[in-house]
Write a protein that holds these residues in place. Structure first.
Motif, PDB file in Angstrom:
ATOM      1  N   TYR A   1      14.029  37.112   2.501  1.00 62.00           N
ATOM      2  CA  TYR A   1      13.555  38.490   2.329  1.00 62.00           C
ATOM      3  C   TYR A   1      12.750  38.891   3.558  1.00 62.00           C
ATOM      4  O   TYR A   1      12.042  38.066   4.148  1.00 62.00           O
ATOM      5  N   THR A   2      12.884  40.153   3.954  1.00 64.25           N
ATOM      6  CA  THR A   2      12.091  40.675   5.062  1.00 64.25           C
ATOM      7  C   THR A   2      11.461  42.001   4.672  1.00 64.25           C
ATOM      8  O   THR A   2      12.071  42.814   3.981  1.00 64.25           O
ATOM      9  N   GLY A   3      10.218  42.190   5.107  1.00 65.58           N
ATOM     10  CA  GLY A   3       9.559  43.482   5.026  1.00 65.58           C
ATOM     11  C   GLY A   3       9.575  44.109   6.404  1.00 65.58           C
ATOM     12  O   GLY A   3      10.441  43.801   7.228  1.00 65.58           O
ATOM     13  N   ARG A   4       8.631  44.972   6.684  1.00 71.44           N
ATOM     14  CA  ARG A   4       8.580  45.583   8.008  1.00 71.44           C
ATOM     15  C   ARG A   4       8.208  44.549   9.076  1.00 71.44           C
ATOM     16  O   ARG A   4       8.836  44.493  10.136  1.00 71.44           O
ATOM     17  N   SER A   5       7.209  43.713   8.797  1.00 75.52           N
ATOM     18  CA  SER A   5       6.793  42.710   9.782  1.00 75.52           C
ATOM     19  C   SER A   5       6.624  41.328   9.145  1.00 75.52           C
ATOM     20  O   SER A   5       6.068  40.429   9.774  1.00 75.52           O
ATOM     21  N   SER A   6       7.087  41.163   7.927  1.00 71.04           N
ATOM     22  CA  SER A   6       6.900  39.900   7.208  1.00 71.04           C
ATOM     23  C   SER A   6       8.240  39.313   6.781  1.00 71.04           C
ATOM     24  O   SER A   6       9.255  40.027   6.690  1.00 71.04           O
ATOM     25  N   MET A   7       8.240  38.017   6.531  1.00 68.19           N
ATOM     26  CA  MET A   7       9.437  37.303   6.086  1.00 68.19           C
ATOM     27  C   MET A   7       9.053  36.298   5.004  1.00 68.19           C
ATOM     28  O   MET A   7       8.004  35.665   5.089  1.00 68.19           O
ATOM     29  N   GLU A   8       9.904  36.198   4.001  1.00 67.53           N
ATOM     30  CA  GLU A   8       9.756  35.164   2.974  1.00 67.53           C
ATOM     31  C   GLU A   8      10.752  34.048   3.290  1.00 67.53           C
ATOM     32  O   GLU A   8      11.958  34.303   3.403  1.00 67.53           O
ATOM     33  N   VAL A   9      10.250  32.838   3.446  1.00 66.10           N
ATOM     34  CA  VAL A   9      11.083  31.692   3.810  1.00 66.10           C
ATOM     35  C   VAL A   9      11.040  30.670   2.687  1.00 66.10           C
ATOM     36  O   VAL A   9       9.957  30.285   2.225  1.00 66.10           O
ATOM     37  N   VAL A  10      12.201  30.226   2.246  1.00 69.40           N
ATOM     38  CA  VAL A  10      12.303  29.173   1.238  1.00 69.40           C
ATOM     39  C   VAL A  10      12.736  27.885   1.922  1.00 69.40           C
ATOM     40  O   VAL A  10      13.679  27.889   2.727  1.00 69.40           O
ATOM     41  N   VAL A  11      12.045  26.797   1.633  1.00 66.06           N
ATOM     42  CA  VAL A  11      12.394  25.491   2.199  1.00 66.06           C
ATOM     43  C   VAL A  11      12.675  24.517   1.061  1.00 66.06           C
ATOM     44  O   VAL A  11      12.221  24.700  -0.069  1.00 66.06           O
ATOM     45  N   ARG A  12      13.435  23.486   1.398  1.00 67.58           N
ATOM     46  CA  ARG A  12      13.845  22.528   0.372  1.00 67.58           C
ATOM     47  C   ARG A  12      13.950  21.136   0.991  1.00 67.58           C
ATOM     48  O   ARG A  12      14.335  20.988   2.145  1.00 67.58           O
ATOM     49  N   ILE A  13      13.606  20.131   0.215  1.00 72.66           N
ATOM     50  CA  ILE A  13      13.856  18.737   0.584  1.00 72.66           C
ATOM     51  C   ILE A  13      14.805  18.146  -0.439  1.00 72.66           C
ATOM     52  O   ILE A  13      14.573  18.251  -1.645  1.00 72.66           O
ATOM     53  N   GLU A  14      15.877  17.533   0.050  1.00 69.84           N
ATOM     54  CA  GLU A  14      16.884  16.921  -0.821  1.00 69.84           C
ATOM     55  C   GLU A  14      17.006  15.435  -0.518  1.00 69.84           C
ATOM     56  O   GLU A  14      16.896  15.014   0.640  1.00 69.84           O
ATOM     57  N   SER A  15      17.248  14.676  -1.540  1.00 70.83           N
ATOM     58  CA  SER A  15      17.599  13.279  -1.386  1.00 70.83           C
ATOM     59  C   SER A  15      19.110  13.205  -1.156  1.00 70.83           C
ATOM     60  O   SER A  15      19.891  13.661  -2.005  1.00 70.83           O
ATOM     61  N   VAL A  16      19.530  12.648  -0.030  1.00 67.84           N
ATOM     62  CA  VAL A  16      20.946  12.622   0.348  1.00 67.84           C
ATOM     63  C   VAL A  16      21.614  11.400  -0.270  1.00 67.84           C
ATOM     64  O   VAL A  16      21.173  10.260  -0.061  1.00 67.84           O
ATOM     65  N   ALA A  17      22.660  11.636  -1.032  1.00 71.65           N
ATOM     66  CA  ALA A  17      23.379  10.536  -1.684  1.00 71.65           C
ATOM     67  C   ALA A  17      24.105   9.693  -0.640  1.00 71.65           C
ATOM     68  O   ALA A  17      24.715  10.235   0.287  1.00 71.65           O
ATOM     69  N   PRO A  18      24.046   8.358  -0.745  1.00 73.55           N
ATOM     70  CA  PRO A  18      24.757   7.493   0.199  1.00 73.55           C
ATOM     71  C   PRO A  18      26.271   7.719   0.121  1.00 73.55           C
ATOM     72  O   PRO A  18      26.819   7.989  -0.955  1.00 73.55           O
ATOM     73  N   ARG A  19      26.926   7.631   1.228  1.00 75.62           N
ATOM     74  CA  ARG A  19      28.383   7.807   1.263  1.00 75.62           C
ATOM     75  C   ARG A  19      29.070   6.688   0.493  1.00 75.62           C
ATOM     76  O   ARG A  19      28.637   5.539   0.506  1.00 75.62           O
ATOM     77  N   GLY A  20      30.154   7.041  -0.173  1.00 74.85           N
ATOM     78  CA  GLY A  20      30.926   6.057  -0.910  1.00 74.85           C
ATOM     79  C   GLY A  20      30.347   5.687  -2.257  1.00 74.85           C
ATOM     80  O   GLY A  20      30.783   4.704  -2.864  1.00 74.85           O
ATOM     81  N   THR A  21      29.373   6.457  -2.743  1.00 72.73           N
ATOM     82  CA  THR A  21      28.785   6.197  -4.058  1.00 72.73           C
ATOM     83  C   THR A  21      29.042   7.372  -4.981  1.00 72.73           C
ATOM     84  O   THR A  21      29.486   8.442  -4.554  1.00 72.73           O
ATOM     85  N   GLN A  22      28.762   7.176  -6.263  1.00 71.17           N
ATOM     86  CA  GLN A  22      28.937   8.236  -7.257  1.00 71.17           C
ATOM     87  C   GLN A  22      27.711   9.141  -7.352  1.00 71.17           C
ATOM     88  O   GLN A  22      27.704  10.101  -8.108  1.00 71.17           O
ATOM     89  N   GLU A  23      26.670   8.825  -6.589  1.00 67.05           N
ATOM     90  CA  GLU A  23      25.460   9.629  -6.631  1.00 67.05           C
ATOM     91  C   GLU A  23      25.695  11.012  -6.030  1.00 67.05           C
ATOM     92  O   GLU A  23      26.612  11.210  -5.228  1.00 67.05           O
ATOM     93  N   LYS A  24      24.840  11.952  -6.421  1.00 69.78           N
ATOM     94  CA  LYS A  24      24.885  13.304  -5.883  1.00 69.78           C
ATOM     95  C   LYS A  24      23.559  13.627  -5.205  1.00 69.78           C
ATOM     96  O   LYS A  24      22.523  13.060  -5.542  1.00 69.78           O
ATOM     97  N   ASP A  25      23.624  14.542  -4.241  1.00 70.24           N
ATOM     98  CA  ASP A  25      22.383  14.996  -3.611  1.00 70.24           C
ATOM     99  C   ASP A  25      21.483  15.632  -4.667  1.00 70.24           C
ATOM    100  O   ASP A  25      21.954  16.366  -5.546  1.00 70.24           O
ATOM    101  N   GLU A  26      20.197  15.353  -4.590  1.00 68.55           N
ATOM    102  CA  GLU A  26      19.242  15.885  -5.558  1.00 68.55           C
ATOM    103  C   GLU A  26      18.119  16.619  -4.842  1.00 68.55           C
ATOM    104  O   GLU A  26      17.608  16.148  -3.823  1.00 68.55           O
ATOM    105  N   THR A  27      17.742  17.779  -5.380  1.00 63.47           N
ATOM    106  CA  THR A  27      16.616  18.525  -4.827  1.00 63.47           C
ATOM    107  C   THR A  27      15.316  17.859  -5.256  1.00 63.47           C
ATOM    108  O   THR A  27      15.058  17.699  -6.449  1.00 63.47           O
ATOM    109  N   ILE A  28      14.497  17.485  -4.277  1.00 61.54           N
ATOM    110  CA  ILE A  28      13.242  16.797  -4.532  1.00 61.54           C
ATOM    111  C   ILE A  28      12.077  17.771  -4.541  1.00 61.54           C
ATOM    112  O   ILE A  28      11.150  17.665  -5.354  1.00 61.54           O
ATOM    113  N   LEU A  29      12.129  18.758  -3.644  1.00 64.31           N
ATOM    114  CA  LEU A  29      10.985  19.639  -3.432  1.00 64.31           C
ATOM    115  C   LEU A  29      11.462  21.036  -3.067  1.00 64.31           C
ATOM    116  O   LEU A  29      12.461  21.197  -2.361  1.00 64.31           O
ATOM    117  N   LEU A  30      10.750  22.048  -3.546  1.00 65.81           N
ATOM    118  CA  LEU A  30      10.995  23.440  -3.177  1.00 65.81           C
ATOM    119  C   LEU A  30       9.681  24.070  -2.727  1.00 65.81           C
ATOM    120  O   LEU A  30       8.629  23.828  -3.328  1.00 65.81           O
TER     121      LEU A  30
END
Length: 467
Positions: free
Chosen positions: A140-169
């Motif tokens: 989102y942007t205003g006239r001189s401001s911006m809203e920024v969303v950040v995220r940290i995800e746990s990355v699933a190892p390749r070749g596994t049945q795991e899925k990436d999971e959101t850890i932090l917002l």
């Protein structure tokens, strides 16, 4: 786009000495040319500002060594430092365009600062056996401001049945300023091209509206609501009189103890689901003023940002680590991070200044969590405030530059909830306000904790629906 200065401090000092002259000539020309296009700045696609990087903990033990804490986990404070840098980089990427890779404030005639951090919520515990992806974008942007969303995800190892999971917002509020006048500087508007982007834009719009509403409801402006006044009065009736004649330090054991019954409805349960459940515990009462700890530091140039001030992410880390120490001492054990409830950036911290950090426990409560085995356990929740002041060494006066609010919970469980029964718990420390100012801080903290409770309840519900 780096948010830190790679140049030598000796070179930076020479640049600062001629700063006014350089800004007057270069920034004025740029400002004039851009001001004529204020209403015609090229709009940006929302995805243009998307930025990510990965911390390869699983494959790089040397990298992991830089982030590991004493218990083998990840230092959350260092990740916060990265998130602030990431939010700044995303904001510059939006304003300057996705192809810009260098940042020289004196040449572009503008600069971007963090106005505040509305929230950072830890949705799952951090682990060191998976890579972490840090990402974000302007929503989102205003006239001189911006809203920024950040995220940290746990990355699933390749070749596994795991899925990436959101850890932090997390949600950052950024503002753009003229490099010469320090006044508001216009930013590019957003192009909304998909339904998902439309939803994100609406979220950013609501966040800005909610922030303005919360400012109007601040207890520094208006009195508490009738419900808040009742809660404060009940707290006084239970604990206030018992501590009025005692004085002791943070590390000492309180001579004031009281047996208290706590209704589990306060932990988010409905009246019907746990009508007879409750918790009986012995409260060790601690006056709020006695939980204060502080740290004084000299601000060195190695921690400067592109604006030749102390990097905001570094201040976040310092505040987090002091708050963590305070929460741990209060709970008499290790604690787990739940949320950063608010950060306000009021003034920049100059290089070479003396910074005084003060931390106080503002509020505590109980939190009930359902474990993976379906068992409900009760933990202590602690809300800590940290204030950063710059000290004028000539006069001894101080100016507040930042205020931080954090929430942790104890690592050690207090009790297991065995259905609709009363639970006996050992002695628990309870913070109690003694002055009107402390009472208002207690209520503000209570509000922040309630918001965090709601977010954690939504997260738990989504996880249950997925399973």
């Amino acid at each position: 786009m780096p948010m830190r200065i790679p140049s030598l401090w000796a070179e930076a000092r020479l640049a600062i000495a001629h700063e006014e002259e350089v800004r007057s000539s270069v920034a004025t020309n740029f400002h004039t040319s851009l001001e004529s296009l204020t209403d015609d700045l090229p709009p940006r696609n929302m995805h243009d500002s998307y930025t990510q990087f990965i911390l390869h903990f699983s494959s790089d033990p040397n990298l992991l060594e830089e982030y590991v804490n004493a218990s083998g986990g990840i230092r959350t404070g260092k990740l916060m430092e990265h998130l602030d840098s990431l939010a700044g980089s995303i904001s510059y990427k939006h304003v300057l365009g996705p192809t810009k890779s260098e940042l020289k404030v004196e040449e572009i005639g503008l600069y971007i600062v963090t106005a505040g951090v509305e929230r950072i919520d830890m949705l799952r515990p951090l682990t060191s056996d998976h890579d972490l992806r840090l990402s974000g974008q302007v929503i989102y942007t205003g006239r001189s401001s911006m809203e920024v969303v950040v995220r940290i995800e746990s990355v699933a190892p390749r070749g596994t049945q795991e899925k990436d999971e959101t850890i932090l917002l997390g949600r950052f509020s950024m503002v753009c300023r003229n490099a010469k006048t320090n006044q508001a500087y216009p930013v590019n508007s957003l192009i909304i091209s998909t339904e998902a982007e439309k939803d994100l834009f609406s979220i950013g719009q609501e966040l800005k509206r909610r922030r303005a509403s919360l400012a109007q409801r601040s207890l520094s402006r208006v009195p508490p609501s009738s419900q808040e006044a009742a809660a404060l009065h009940q707290n006084y009736l239970e604990f206030g009189e018992s501590i009025s004649h005692h004085n002791y330090g943070h590390q000492q054991t309180s001579p004031s103890v009281k047996t208290v019954h706590y209704d589990f409805i306060g932990l988010g349960d409905s009246q019907d689901s746990l009508s007879s459940a409750g918790l009986d515990y012995t409260a060790e009462l601690v006056p709020m003023g006695e939980t204060r700890i502080e740290r004084c530091m000299l601000m060195f140039p190695q921690e400067r940002n592109v604006h030749q001030k102390i990097f905001g992410g570094y201040l976040m880390r310092l505040a987090y680590e002091l708050g963590f120490s305070n929460a741990s001492m209060f709970c008499r054990g290790r604690v787990r991070f739940l949320a950063l409830d608010e950060i306000s950036f009021k003034l920049p911290v100059p290089i070479g200044s003396i910074l005084r950090l003060n931390s106080v426990v503002l509020y505590d409560d109980f939190i009930k969590e359902r474990e993976g085995n379906g068992e409900d356990n009760v933990y202590q929740l602690v809300h800590v405030g940290v204030r950063a002041n710059v000290v004028d060494i000539k006069t001894g006066t101080e100016k507040t530059t930042n205020e931080f609010r954090f929430t942790w919970r104890s690592e050690e469980k207090l009790a297991r909830v065995p259905g609709n029964h009363h639970v006996e718990v050992k002695k628990v420390r309870k913070v109690v306000p003694k002055t009107y100012k402390e009472a208002m801080l207690w209520l503000e903290a209570r509000r922040a904790v309630a918001v965090g409770d709601g977010i954690r309840a939504l997260t738990t519900k989504r996880q249950q629906n997925r399973s």
